[in-house]
Enzyme design. Structure first.
Site, PDB file in Angstrom:
ATOM      1  N   ARG A  71       0.912  -1.160  -0.120  1.00 44.74           N
ATOM      2  CA  ARG A  71      -0.046   0.193  -0.062  1.00 44.74           C
ATOM      3  C   ARG A  71       0.807   1.079  -0.198  1.00 44.74           C
ATOM      4  O   ARG A  71       1.978   1.208   0.453  1.00 44.74           O
ATOM      5  CB  ARG A  71      -1.022   0.022   1.205  1.00 44.74           C
ATOM      6  CG  ARG A  71      -2.055  -0.920   1.118  1.00 44.74           C
ATOM      7  CD  ARG A  71      -2.969  -0.858   2.522  1.00 44.74           C
ATOM      8  NE  ARG A  71      -2.330  -1.194   3.542  1.00 44.74           N
ATOM      9  CZ  ARG A  71      -2.022  -0.441   4.614  1.00 44.74           C
ATOM     10  NH1 ARG A  71      -1.986   0.944   4.464  1.00 44.74           N
ATOM     11  NH2 ARG A  71      -1.223  -0.774   5.761  1.00 44.74           N
ATOM     12  N   TYR A 200      -1.235  -3.765  -7.096  1.00 46.37           N
ATOM     13  CA  TYR A 200      -0.810  -4.491  -5.752  1.00 46.37           C
ATOM     14  C   TYR A 200      -2.244  -4.561  -4.973  1.00 46.37           C
ATOM     15  O   TYR A 200      -2.684  -3.604  -5.025  1.00 46.37           O
ATOM     16  CB  TYR A 200       0.165  -3.999  -4.931  1.00 46.37           C
ATOM     17  CG  TYR A 200       0.087  -4.323  -3.472  1.00 46.37           C
ATOM     18  CD1 TYR A 200       0.624  -5.831  -3.431  1.00 46.37           C
ATOM     19  CD2 TYR A 200      -0.449  -3.532  -2.494  1.00 46.37           C
ATOM     20  CE1 TYR A 200       0.448  -6.008  -2.006  1.00 46.37           C
ATOM     21  CE2 TYR A 200      -0.697  -3.964  -1.313  1.00 46.37           C
ATOM     22  CZ  TYR A 200      -0.125  -5.464  -0.930  1.00 46.37           C
ATOM     23  OH  TYR A 200      -0.339  -5.669   0.425  1.00 46.37           O
ATOM     24  N   LYS A 209      -9.464  -2.219   1.512  1.00 44.54           N
ATOM     25  CA  LYS A 209      -9.292  -1.014   2.257  1.00 44.54           C
ATOM     26  C   LYS A 209     -10.025   0.088   1.816  1.00 44.54           C
ATOM     27  O   LYS A 209     -10.386   0.811   2.731  1.00 44.54           O
ATOM     28  CB  LYS A 209      -7.782  -0.705   2.486  1.00 44.54           C
ATOM     29  CG  LYS A 209      -6.723  -2.071   2.743  1.00 44.54           C
ATOM     30  CD  LYS A 209      -7.134  -2.317   4.357  1.00 44.54           C
ATOM     31  CE  LYS A 209      -6.057  -3.564   4.692  1.00 44.54           C
ATOM     32  NZ  LYS A 209      -6.353  -3.860   6.255  1.00 44.54           N
ATOM     33  N   HIS A 229     -11.013  -1.641  11.598  1.00 38.63           N
ATOM     34  CA  HIS A 229      -9.702  -2.622  11.268  1.00 38.63           C
ATOM     35  C   HIS A 229      -9.817  -3.486  12.099  1.00 38.63           C
ATOM     36  O   HIS A 229      -8.841  -3.793  13.170  1.00 38.63           O
ATOM     37  CB  HIS A 229      -8.641  -1.646  11.104  1.00 38.63           C
ATOM     38  CG  HIS A 229      -7.532  -2.217  10.266  1.00 38.63           C
ATOM     39  ND1 HIS A 229      -6.111  -1.884  10.500  1.00 38.63           N
ATOM     40  CD2 HIS A 229      -7.562  -3.396   9.437  1.00 38.63           C
ATOM     41  CE1 HIS A 229      -5.347  -2.567   9.764  1.00 38.63           C
ATOM     42  NE2 HIS A 229      -5.899  -3.384   9.275  1.00 38.63           N
ATOM     43  N   SER A 251      -1.401  -2.916  11.061  1.00 38.27           N
ATOM     44  CA  SER A 251      -0.862  -3.814   9.963  1.00 38.27           C
ATOM     45  C   SER A 251       0.323  -4.467  10.705  1.00 38.27           C
ATOM     46  O   SER A 251       1.171  -4.013  11.284  1.00 38.27           O
ATOM     47  CB  SER A 251      -0.593  -3.250   8.915  1.00 38.27           C
ATOM     48  OG  SER A 251      -1.941  -2.384   8.341  1.00 38.27           O
ATOM     49  N   CYS A 253       0.534  -6.870  12.943  1.00 39.95           N
ATOM     50  CA  CYS A 253       0.704  -7.142  14.331  1.00 39.95           C
ATOM     51  C   CYS A 253       0.157  -8.458  14.830  1.00 39.95           C
ATOM     52  O   CYS A 253      -0.229  -8.546  15.990  1.00 39.95           O
ATOM     53  CB  CYS A 253       0.175  -6.061  15.131  1.00 39.95           C
ATOM     54  SG  CYS A 253       1.552  -4.466  15.160  1.00 39.95           S
ATOM     55  N   ASP A 280      -9.289  -9.189   9.342  1.00 37.24           N
ATOM     56  CA  ASP A 280      -9.065  -7.947   9.065  1.00 37.24           C
ATOM     57  C   ASP A 280     -10.059  -6.683   9.267  1.00 37.24           C
ATOM     58  O   ASP A 280      -9.515  -5.736   9.611  1.00 37.24           O
ATOM     59  CB  ASP A 280      -8.468  -8.017   7.673  1.00 37.24           C
ATOM     60  CG  ASP A 280      -7.829  -6.795   7.344  1.00 37.24           C
ATOM     61  OD1 ASP A 280      -6.841  -6.288   8.060  1.00 37.24           O
ATOM     62  OD2 ASP A 280      -7.911  -6.070   6.119  1.00 37.24           O
TER      63      ASP A 280
END
Ligand code: OXD
Ligand code: MN
Length: 596
Positions: A71, A200, A209, A229, A251, A253, A280
């Site tokens: 991203r 991507y 997202k 999220h 992100s 983790c 997610d």
């Protein structure tokens, strides 16, 4: 032929066709016959490679360009009429100015190419909480990924109906994948997303997202619900009762790992089970009948980070990738035409093609420190492959949320777990979320990045208003509100090693939380919230962890917390008048408690 008579869809499509000028337009109906033909075409052109169909049936491999692997936050924009509505954290440009800038780039961009029209539904078909999008793209890779990640095809158009205008208009072109002309742009006031010059996943699978977080967070603000999220998991007790927990971590983790955790023996043997609803994103609504908060997972698949995934770290994720999965930027194992990535096992393939496409001796390459798979290489896997997928996955109503969890990567500051005093304090805890970067990622250890509710890169409107929306949801929920906790799996010892074992053992912490929610266990009141008595975290069967270790993991260092408060104050100051006073007061109160 168009698959709908919906004039709102058709009029917009005509405009976008006139702009991008594709050679032809193909509607994606979601049928297996059409998908099969697209897979064959992608294999024939070399866009995808077919993997070993005995070991990995239905699986494909894809490589993106080297400049297009993640991203791009600096090239992601939220465009509105007024800058104030977007706030200080997002990149902003005025709506018509951005359209004027991008339209020439889209003009004729699909000449000689096929435009695929992808109708898709975020959330279970038939759910009143699901929402429809239509993505126009010139990439077969996008079509095949959207098939896994969403409910794609005719069903989505049926969900939309013949007259509704409530759909997100997504326009994607990979163009020439030029980094300097890459833009990921959201127009929340117009339900529109424009993405150009990337191929991507996070930039081009517009349902994820872009829609399910950035646009949906704004829709939730306007319509009285929340797009977060967050993973969603269920813990089933031996009697068959299931409690659901949602959890927000920045992100990388470990959301996917927590969502699919395997209970340690003490719980497994007693008959506990863990079920995955999502890994997610959670969309959460207040049920009009019982007044509780319910969550659905808007996605239909997992777009997970491959490196580090193995039978021990996440067996269920690994199993999810064994069929009908698309691998992106992993290592091609030419020994048997399968895939490999760092952390899968200790045996890199000798005959390998590393992620950029070069043939190498994988063993030697890895021994010299080369990365065979890109650190952000991904699997796109259908949720139905997941051995622990919840049977409520398609429940149109969603699942009731007992507890909400925030967390980040903190070497010292945050204890293993603590509970907020109440909803407002819990919103404060979420707003103060932060994570420390690792040496591997940035070269600088322990740089704190504030990432409120793990939404910093994903909030589609002014974050001050977003905090206000959280507070308002709490007011509506009243005493039905889920309890809010914070966890930190990442405390380190003097040598920098993680103290807590993490992974499946995190369930020990979740179990304490559920006991708290049921009012079955006392806790210590500290300046930052309720912390467990060390004896109440069950460490049976853990070799290196004693009650003393747990005590240490639960300690609260007031100096560190006061330092952290300064960081929170800096964050809050950015939002000026949009910052809710109630949270500023929570901060002041916490500082006073720490100083007392
Ligand atoms: C992320 C992801 O970057 O889920 O958060 O891909
Ligand atoms: Mn994510």
């Amino acid at each position: 032929m168009a698959l709908t008579t919906n004039k709102n869809v058709l009029t917009w499509l005509d405009e976008m066709v006139a702009l991008t000028k594709p050679a032809n337009v193909v509607w994606i109906d979601g049928s297996e016959a059409q998908l099969k033909a697209l897979r064959e075409e992608a294999i024939a052109t070399g866009e995808m490679e077919e993997l070993n169909q005995e070991e990995l049936p239905g699986c494909l491999l894809h490589r993106t360009k080297k400049n297009d692997v993640a991203r791009v936050e600096d090239r992601t924009f939220i465009c509105t009429k007024e800058k104030e509505d977007v706030g200080p954290i997002n990149n902003w440009m005025e709506t018509s100015a951005m359209k004027a800038k991008l339209s020439p780039m889209y003009d004729g961009v699909m000449a000689g190419r096929t435009m695929y029209v992808i109708p898709y539904c975020m959330g279970p078909l038939g759910s009143p909480f699901s929402k429809v999008g239509v993505e126009l793209t010139d990439s077969i890779y996008v079509v095949l990924n959207m098939d896994i990640m969403t409910r794609m095809g005719q069903g989505a158009l049926d969900q939309l109906g013949p007259d509704s205008n409530d759909f997100v208009r997504g326009l994607h072109s990979k163009a020439n994948v030029e980094e300097e002309n890459r833009y990921i742009v959201h127009f929340p006031e117009e339900n529109t997303i424009w993405s150009i010059n990337s191929a991507y996943g996070g930039n081009v699978l517009l349902g994820k997202k872009c829609f399910a977080l950035r646009i949906a967070s704004y829709q939730g603000y306007k319509e009285g619900w929340m797009a977060e999220h967050m993973l969603i998991l269920g813990i089933e007790d031996p009697k068959g009762n299931v409690d659901y927990i949602t959890a927000a971590f920045p992100s990388a983790c470990g959301k996917t790992n927590l969502a699919m955790l395997i209970p340690p023996a003490i719980y497994k043997d007693a008959g506990y089970k863990v079920w995955t609803v999502g890994d997610d994103i959670a969309w959460m609504h207040i049920d009009p009948d019982d007044g509780k908060l319910y969550a659905i997972n808007p996605e239909a698949g997992f777009f997970g980070v491959a490196p580090g995934t193995n039978a021990k770290s996440n067996y269920n994720a690994l199993m999810s990738t064994k069929k009908n999965t698309i691998f992106t930027n992993v290592c091609h194992n030419m020994d048997n035409n399968t895939v490999w990535w760092e952390g899968l096992d200790k045996n890199p393939p000798v005959d390998a093609v590393e992620w950029t496409g070069n043939k190498v001796n994988g063993k030697e390459y890895a021994a010299e420190g080369g990365k065979l798979a890109h650190p952000n290489s991904r699997f796109t896997a259908p949720a139905i492959n997941c051995p622990c997928l919840s049977k409520e996955f398609n429940n149109p109503k969603g699942v009731p949320v007992t507890a909400i969890l925030f967390g980040g990567r903190r070497a010292k500051t945050a204890p293993l777990v603590y509970q907020s005093f109440n909803w407002t304090h819990g919103v404060f805890v979420g707003s103060a979320m932060a994570s420390e970067t690792t040496a591997a990622a940035t070269g600088a250890v322990g740089v704190v990045r504030r990432d409120p509710m793990a939404m910093r890169p994903f909030c589609g409107y002014n974050m001050g208003d977003y905090f206000g929306h959280w507070l308002e949801m709490g007011e509506k929920l009243g005493d039905k509100a889920p309890k809010i906790f914070n966890v930190n799996w990442f405390r380190t010892d003097a040598e920098g090693h993680f103290i807590w074992p993490g992974f499946g053992d995190n369930m020990r912490v979740l179990m304490w939380m559920l006991e708290r929610c049921k009012g079955n266990v006392d806790a210590v009141e500290t300046p930052i919230g309720y912390v467990p008595y060390a004896k109440d975290i069950d460490v049976t069967g853990l070799e290196d962890i004693t009650t003393e270790t747990v005590e240490d993991l639960l300690s609260v260092d007031k100096e560190l917390w006061l330092e952290d408060a300064a960081g929170v104050a800096e964050l809050y100051a950015m939002f000026g008048a949009r910052m809710p006073k109630a949270l500023a007061k929570e901060l002041d109160d916490q500082v006073a408690r720490l100083k007392a």
